[in-house]
Design a protein around this motif. Sequence first.
Motif, PDB file in Angstrom:
ATOM      1  N   THR A  25      -4.264   0.244  -5.600  1.00 26.65           N
ATOM      2  CA  THR A  25      -3.915   0.346  -4.185  1.00 26.65           C
ATOM      3  C   THR A  25      -5.174   0.579  -3.343  1.00 26.65           C
ATOM      4  O   THR A  25      -5.317   0.026  -2.250  1.00 26.65           O
ATOM      5  CB  THR A  25      -2.881   1.471  -3.965  1.00 26.65           C
TER       6      THR A  25
ATOM      7  N   GLN B 163       2.845  -0.183  -0.971  1.00 28.77           N
ATOM      8  CA  GLN B 163       3.511   0.302  -2.181  1.00 28.77           C
ATOM      9  C   GLN B 163       4.684   1.199  -1.785  1.00 28.77           C
ATOM     10  O   GLN B 163       5.776   1.058  -2.295  1.00 28.77           O
ATOM     11  CB  GLN B 163       2.505   1.074  -3.043  1.00 28.77           C
TER      12      GLN B 163
ATOM     13  N   ASP C 196       1.891  -5.103  -2.998  1.00 28.19           N
ATOM     14  CA  ASP C 196       1.668  -3.931  -3.843  1.00 28.19           C
ATOM     15  C   ASP C 196       2.980  -3.552  -4.532  1.00 28.19           C
ATOM     16  O   ASP C 196       3.841  -2.928  -3.947  1.00 28.19           O
ATOM     17  CB  ASP C 196       1.140  -2.762  -2.979  1.00 28.19           C
ATOM     18  N   GLU C 197       3.118  -3.967  -5.760  1.00 23.70           N
ATOM     19  CA  GLU C 197       4.302  -3.712  -6.592  1.00 23.70           C
ATOM     20  C   GLU C 197       5.595  -4.200  -5.943  1.00 23.70           C
ATOM     21  O   GLU C 197       6.483  -3.408  -5.622  1.00 23.70           O
ATOM     22  CB  GLU C 197       4.392  -2.223  -6.942  1.00 23.70           C
TER      23      GLU C 197
HETATM   24 MG   LIG Z   1      -0.817   1.944  -6.175  1.00 27.27          MG
END
Ligand SMILES: [Mg+2]
Lengths: 254, 353
Positions: A51, A93, A177-178
């Motif tokens: 991140t 995220q 992010d994810e």
């Molecule tokens: Mg992260």
Amino acid sequence: MSSATTAGESIIEVNGITKTFGGVVANKNISLNVRKGGITGLIGPNGSGKTTLFNSIVGYHPIDGGSIKFSGEEISKFRVQEIARLGLMRTFQQTRIYGKMNCVENMLISVPHRKLGFWDMFASRDKETLERADRMLEFVGLYEKRWLLAGDLSFGQQKLLEFAMALMNEPTVLMLDEPTAGINPTLINGLIDRLKRANEEFGITLFVIEHNMRVIMNLAEHIYCLAHGEMLAEGKPEEIQNDQRVIDAYLGAH
Amino acid sequence: MNSIMNSPVAKFALYATILALGILLPMWFPNYTGQMTVMWMMVVFALTWDILGGQMGYNSLGNIFFFGAGMYATGMVQVGMFYDLAEYNSAAGGGIFNFTFSQYFTGMAAGFVVAAIVCVILAVILGRLVFGLRGPYFAIGTLAIATVVGELVSTWELVGGGQGMSMPNYPGDLGEAKFVFYSMMFVLAICTFAFLRWLYGSRFGLAINAIRDDEEKAEGMGIHTLRYKTVAWSIAAFFLGIAGAIYGNFNNFFEPIDVAFPTTTFGIFMVLMVLLGGKGTLWGPVIGAILFHVIKEVTWTYLLNLQWVALGLLIVVTVVYFQEGIMGWIMRKKPTWFGIRVEGEKQRLGDMR
Ligand SMILES: [Mg+2]
Ligand SMILES: Nc1ncnc2c1ncn2[C@@H]1O[C@H](COP(=O)(O)OP(=O)(O)OP(=O)(O)O)[C@@H](O)[C@H]1O
């Protein structure tokens, strides 16, 4: 438009960037390339600095050193908004949407702002934008929920909304992010399919952080692996999957 | 299903009633024209405070600065166009300076225009300073501006210093003057409302709501946040500047601390009225302002010296127990009236926000 796109042309070039927080070295001398038009993956154990790397690229915080190029232009000194307006967009995220606005409003305000001048601030809601918002919501499967306040959606639905908002912005590169975290496992295949379609049909270059190995192996053509803030390995999915260092890092050999 | 608040007939009836009352009330109750003038000013205060405080999530405690700035701007123009400002003020309005009918009104027209422009320019400049601040720091920063300027103006002899400044006398009957100022304030309130109603329905409304909900996300999406914030404050400054210009003439006199930059009265009232009526809504500030003003006018004189205790109590109760305000409460109880959807229903894009 740019000249002939060669198979290997990079749209993001990160060269030797370092980022520390106090004593913590979150990223150490990281270099990577994201191929234009492709899907690049970024993996690594919790706290390995993924991140942080995303934040550095989009100008969320100043970096300690190194260079970041987007379409050949040095952007490491640019502010978040400027980078976003260049067409380099990220999702968070910890999903972030505008909670007290409904889904359609969330979409309407996510139009590409690079195209907007001063008087566009006062533009009324045009039919074309509304239809595009509806289409994008349909694309991520939120059409039925479109009049609900975004804050009332489930976490997974918020994730989908954030994805739709990013698409609405017509980015050149989308950094996710994810994207599958918190998404119902039965819906993950559908999401992978949508990510691929965003890449193929809308021509958006994707750069994806992902913990789910099955997802990233299925999605990315090239994968980078971070560990302890350093670049541990890179390669094709098969290479990464069989890389002993990656396996060790994931099995907790910290 | 069409929501009650979205029905065109109901809307028309509502607007027509308000317009009719606005025109008829001062005729029916001429002795209360002054109070009603202030009431419409309170509506302008609340509506403009809510642009930042409610719609954009920036709690300014210094908006009253523009009210005073507009007052001083118009005062200087109205007098300065025809007399030497320093001489005029050192005579402290000794009745030797007279303004003809045409001098009075051309001065006023010019003064109002200058007041509005000056306030917008000040908002743009000050915006660069204060919009770097967030949350309580923004509140304190803006409050500091209003307070400091009030003190500074007290030492500025050209505009009468702490003694303040008398405004030109209305060239005519005093009863007529009252009605003229009432009409100006009423029209200003209507214009402010109509403008904001349009504004909130445009992309601007969405953008400042986005800033309120998550400014970092808005930046990440490429929204020109500083541009929106600056323009939002400028709009508030524009209407507040004109309100100040009208009030200065209505009051016929002003001084820096209690009239022009009253951070502890009008400056706080504007916040309280919005909280009472419901922040972030179009009607909340209007309802809050009218309710607050009527209650205040009815009770203030009977409370002797307890009015500040009562005010404090009202603040505490509103802030602690009734944050959603009247409109927020109604919207929660009857969401369908406002076209807010719960699970699964269809809706036209609401004009009622
Ligand atoms: Mg992260
Ligand atoms: N703003 C910050 N201040 C201080 N330390 C930070 C900050 N952001 C990240 N870190 C630290 O940097 C390191 C890397 O964090 P980062 O969030 O980049 O990891 P990650 O790879 O995204 O992890 P995860 O998979 O859990 O999301 C961690 O040790 C974290 O504590």
